[in-house]
Design an enzyme around this catalytic site. Structure first.
Site, PDB file in Angstrom:
ATOM      1  CD  GLU A  64      15.836   1.613   5.112  1.00  0.00           C
ATOM      2  OE1 GLU A  64      16.630   1.826   3.874  1.00  0.00           O
ATOM      3  OE2 GLU A  64      14.908   0.778   5.169  1.00  0.00           O
ATOM      4  CE  LYS A  77       8.334  -0.679   6.519  1.00  0.00           C
ATOM      5  NZ  LYS A  77       8.159  -1.862   5.669  1.00  0.00           N
ATOM      6  NE  ARG A 120       5.948  -2.081   2.275  1.00  0.00           N
ATOM      7  CZ  ARG A 120       7.390  -2.155   2.022  1.00  0.00           C
ATOM      8  NH1 ARG A 120       7.845  -3.234   1.325  1.00  0.00           N
ATOM      9  NH2 ARG A 120       7.705  -1.059   2.390  1.00  0.00           N
ATOM     10  CB  ALA A 147      12.049 -13.964   6.143  1.00  0.00           C
ATOM     11  CD  GLN A 148      10.699 -10.171   3.163  1.00  0.00           C
ATOM     12  OE1 GLN A 148       9.561  -9.945   2.874  1.00  0.00           O
ATOM     13  NE2 GLN A 148      11.248  -9.988   4.388  1.00  0.00           N
ATOM     14  CB  THR A 209      19.574 -12.583  -2.563  1.00  0.00           C
ATOM     15  OG1 THR A 209      20.068 -11.504  -3.207  1.00  0.00           O
ATOM     16  CG2 THR A 209      19.264 -13.617  -3.574  1.00  0.00           C
ATOM     17  N   GLY A 233      15.344  -7.415  -3.675  1.00  0.00           N
ATOM     18  CA  GLY A 233      16.421  -7.670  -2.447  1.00  0.00           C
ATOM     19  C   GLY A 233      17.486  -6.383  -2.644  1.00  0.00           C
ATOM     20  N   GLY A 234      17.611  -5.795  -3.939  1.00  0.00           N
ATOM     21  CA  GLY A 234      18.599  -4.530  -3.764  1.00  0.00           C
ATOM     22  C   GLY A 234      17.631  -3.511  -3.434  1.00  0.00           C
ATOM     23  CG  ASP A 235      16.541  -3.566   0.288  1.00  0.00           C
ATOM     24  OD1 ASP A 235      17.581  -3.529   0.508  1.00  0.00           O
ATOM     25  OD2 ASP A 235      15.430  -3.942   1.113  1.00  0.00           O
ATOM     26  CB  SER A 300      10.562  -3.731  -5.344  1.00  0.00           C
ATOM     27  OG  SER A 300      10.104  -4.078  -4.081  1.00  0.00           O
TER      28      SER A 300
HETATM   29  N1  LIG Z   1      11.895  -4.195  -1.830  1.00  0.00           N
HETATM   30  C1  LIG Z   1      11.318  -4.453  -0.610  1.00  0.00           C
HETATM   31  O1  LIG Z   1      10.527  -3.610  -0.485  1.00  0.00           O
HETATM   32  C2  LIG Z   1      11.823  -5.140   0.388  1.00  0.00           C
HETATM   33  C3  LIG Z   1      11.152  -5.618   1.596  1.00  0.00           C
HETATM   34  C4  LIG Z   1      11.506  -6.443   2.426  1.00  0.00           C
HETATM   35  C5  LIG Z   1      12.782  -7.098   1.999  1.00  0.00           C
HETATM   36  N2  LIG Z   1      13.373  -6.656   1.055  1.00  0.00           N
HETATM   37  C6  LIG Z   1      14.942  -7.114   0.890  1.00  0.00           C
HETATM   38  O2  LIG Z   1      14.665  -8.400   0.421  1.00  0.00           O
HETATM   39  C7  LIG Z   1      15.639  -9.370   0.749  1.00  0.00           C
HETATM   40  C8  LIG Z   1      15.659 -10.646   1.398  1.00  0.00           C
HETATM   41  O3  LIG Z   1      14.882 -10.243   2.585  1.00  0.00           O
HETATM   42  P1  LIG Z   1      14.501 -11.625   3.600  1.00  0.00           P
HETATM   43  O4  LIG Z   1      13.857 -11.267   4.824  1.00  0.00           O
HETATM   44  O5  LIG Z   1      13.910 -12.688   2.785  1.00  0.00           O
HETATM   45  O6  LIG Z   1      15.938 -12.072   3.968  1.00  0.00           O
HETATM   46  P2  LIG Z   1      16.528 -13.443   4.463  1.00  0.00           P
HETATM   47  O7  LIG Z   1      17.944 -13.274   4.992  1.00  0.00           O
HETATM   48  O8  LIG Z   1      15.546 -14.421   5.150  1.00  0.00           O
HETATM   49  O9  LIG Z   1      16.570 -14.177   3.108  1.00  0.00           O
HETATM   50  C9  LIG Z   1      17.549 -13.992   2.217  1.00  0.00           C
HETATM   51  C10 LIG Z   1      17.980 -15.397   1.550  1.00  0.00           C
HETATM   52  O10 LIG Z   1      19.022 -15.015   0.458  1.00  0.00           O
HETATM   53  C11 LIG Z   1      19.926 -15.935   0.108  1.00  0.00           C
HETATM   54  N3  LIG Z   1      20.996 -15.459  -0.448  1.00  0.00           N
HETATM   55  C12 LIG Z   1      21.887 -14.384  -0.142  1.00  0.00           C
HETATM   56  N4  LIG Z   1      22.691 -14.524  -1.345  1.00  0.00           N
HETATM   57  C13 LIG Z   1      22.293 -15.277  -2.361  1.00  0.00           C
HETATM   58  C14 LIG Z   1      22.836 -15.470  -3.723  1.00  0.00           C
HETATM   59  N5  LIG Z   1      23.853 -14.990  -3.914  1.00  0.00           N
HETATM   60  N6  LIG Z   1      22.299 -16.456  -4.305  1.00  0.00           N
HETATM   61  C15 LIG Z   1      21.215 -16.978  -4.000  1.00  0.00           C
HETATM   62  N7  LIG Z   1      20.440 -16.932  -2.559  1.00  0.00           N
HETATM   63  C16 LIG Z   1      21.253 -16.015  -1.899  1.00  0.00           C
HETATM   64  C17 LIG Z   1      20.396 -16.526   1.634  1.00  0.00           C
HETATM   65  O11 LIG Z   1      20.988 -17.863   1.554  1.00  0.00           O
HETATM   66  C18 LIG Z   1      18.877 -16.248   2.350  1.00  0.00           C
HETATM   67  O12 LIG Z   1      18.195 -17.620   2.403  1.00  0.00           O
HETATM   68  C19 LIG Z   1      16.786  -8.413   1.699  1.00  0.00           C
HETATM   69  O13 LIG Z   1      17.838  -7.851   0.955  1.00  0.00           O
HETATM   70  C20 LIG Z   1      15.701  -7.286   2.204  1.00  0.00           C
HETATM   71  O14 LIG Z   1      16.495  -6.097   2.498  1.00  0.00           O
HETATM   72  C21 LIG Z   1      13.075  -5.631   0.152  1.00  0.00           C
END
Ligand SMILES: NC(=O)c1ccc[n+]([C@@H]2O[C@H](COP(=O)([O-])OP(=O)(O)OC[C@H]3O[C@@H](n4cnc5c(N)ncnc54)[C@H](O)[C@@H]3O)[C@@H](O)[C@H]2O)c1
Length: 352
Positions: A64, A77, A120, A147-148, A209, A233-235, A300
């Protein structure tokens, strides 16, 4: 080799410099100050050029571009989202970004944004919770401990006073990693066996997630009255975390409706389902939490102005810290029309 001119140089913040910058400032202070910049830009929302981000979807993920401008500066970005990456030793989300001067079009900053995006996103979530979560919230569930997750925890502690965490991840080692990283940072942490267990007695539920599907991280029966949900996580189209029934019981707050209706939890709802824009709450034009029993949901997805605010914040720290390098990014011939001459003259220079 001739030295590039001053006009050729753009400050570049590498991952190494970003880490040093965050550690020099301190993670909590960085998140708090960054939230201040994000809040300030939400208050002048109407000034910004706004467009849903430009997404290129593929089988395994999405790439994106997220542009915006306040009329003086332009920012964008580049960011990806590839849930399968983690299993291959890569980040799910990586990013970099640029801030530029609208007057000349010249870039003013190039920065890593993988770490900055985590910061952020967490700062925005905690800022939204400041307006929406029950007063005196202390306990938060974090479902998805990748990671987040630690960034989210620390931002909520700094901005809303959360000090009890209930962690759940389908992979327990992720929860253990999260608990280890947060040890000694003022949290009382419990690792839970199920999502249901994690949400027991909490004021705030964060879902963060990664899965490229309509997932159901929270079912309707898991969400009691009075809770604030921070759904991160839903994005993406086809990538959600909450059961639709929860949305129907919640008051929903979003960043930029035209983007969130495509990407957020509300993609599950009718296109005219009422939502409140976060900037209106922040600027006092709409009410945040109205009653203790109300379920508030911050749907978010991440919006370009938040990245703009983050780049603006980082740029403001560079002079005092010197934590950047000078990148020879822009061709700058002595005579602006003599770009080709500059190339020819470079061929005449003795090899370095
Ligand atoms: N809204 C925003 O602004 C924004 C910004 C950054 C990331 N995100 C989203 O946040 C999410 C997480 O990002 P990340 O970098 O931490 O990813 P990541 O891959 O480092 O971590 C995701 C974690 O979710 C766990 N997981 C997956 N399915 C699961 C479930 N059903 N129940 C419980 N845990 C589960 C995985 O085991 C993993 O540890 C991603 O979907 C990413 O796209 C959103």
């Amino acid at each position: 080799m001739t030295q590039p001119s001053r006009l050729a140089i753009v400050p570049f913040v590498s991952v190494d410099h970003m880490m040093k910058l965050v550690l020099t400032i301190g993670v909590e202070r960085f998140l708090t100050e960054l939230a201040g910049y994000i809040e300030e830009d939400f208050r002048r929302w109407e000034l910004f050029d706004k467009t849903p981000r430009i997404a290129s979807h593929s089988h395994d993920g999405v790439i994106e571009l997220m542009p915006t401008s306040d009329g003086k500066m332009y920012g964008f970005k580049y960011v990806n989202g590839h849930p399968k990456n983690m299993r291959e030793g890569r980040q799910t989300v990586t990013a970099f970004g640029v801030l530029a001067d609208v007057g000349s079009g010249y870039p003013m900053l190039l920065s890593e944004m993988t770490i900055l995006t985590a910061l952020r996103t967490a700062a925005t979530s905690a800022l939204a919770a400041k307006y929406l979560a029950p007063k005196g919230s202390q306990a938060m569930a974090i479902i998805g401990n990748g990671a987040q997750s630690e960034f989210q925890a620390i931002a909520f502690k700094a901005l809303t006073g959360i000090d009890r965490l209930r962690l759940y991840d389908i992979d327990r080692s992720a929860s253990e990693k999260c608990a280890r990283n947060l040890a000694g940072k003022g949290f009382d942490i419990t690792i839970c066996q199920t999502g249901q267990d994690a949400v027991e007695g909490v004021d705030i539920i964060t879902t963060v997630t990664a899965d490229k599907q309509y997932a159901t991280i929270l079912t309707d029966n898991m969400v009691g009255s009075g809770v604030h949900i921070n759904a991160v996580g839903g994005d993406c189209p086809g990538k959600t975390e909450l059961h639709r029934d929860i949305l129907l019981r919640s008051d929903i707050f979003v960043e930029f409706p035209p983007q969130t209706r495509i990407e957020g939890e509300i993609q599950q709802l009718d296109a005219d389902h009422p939502v409140t824009e976060l900037w209106q709450v922040i600027s006092g034009q709409a009410q945040g939490r109205k009653a203790p029993e109300q379920i508030t949901l911050f749907d978010s997805v991440g919006f370009a102005t938040e990245d703009f605010s983050a780049l603006r914040y980082v740029r403001d720290q560079l002079k005092a810290t010197g934590l950047y390098e000078e990148l020879d990014l822009l061709a700058d011939p002595d005579e602006p029309r003599d770009l080709f001459g500059m190339l020819l003259r470079a061929g005449l220079q003795p090899a370095a």
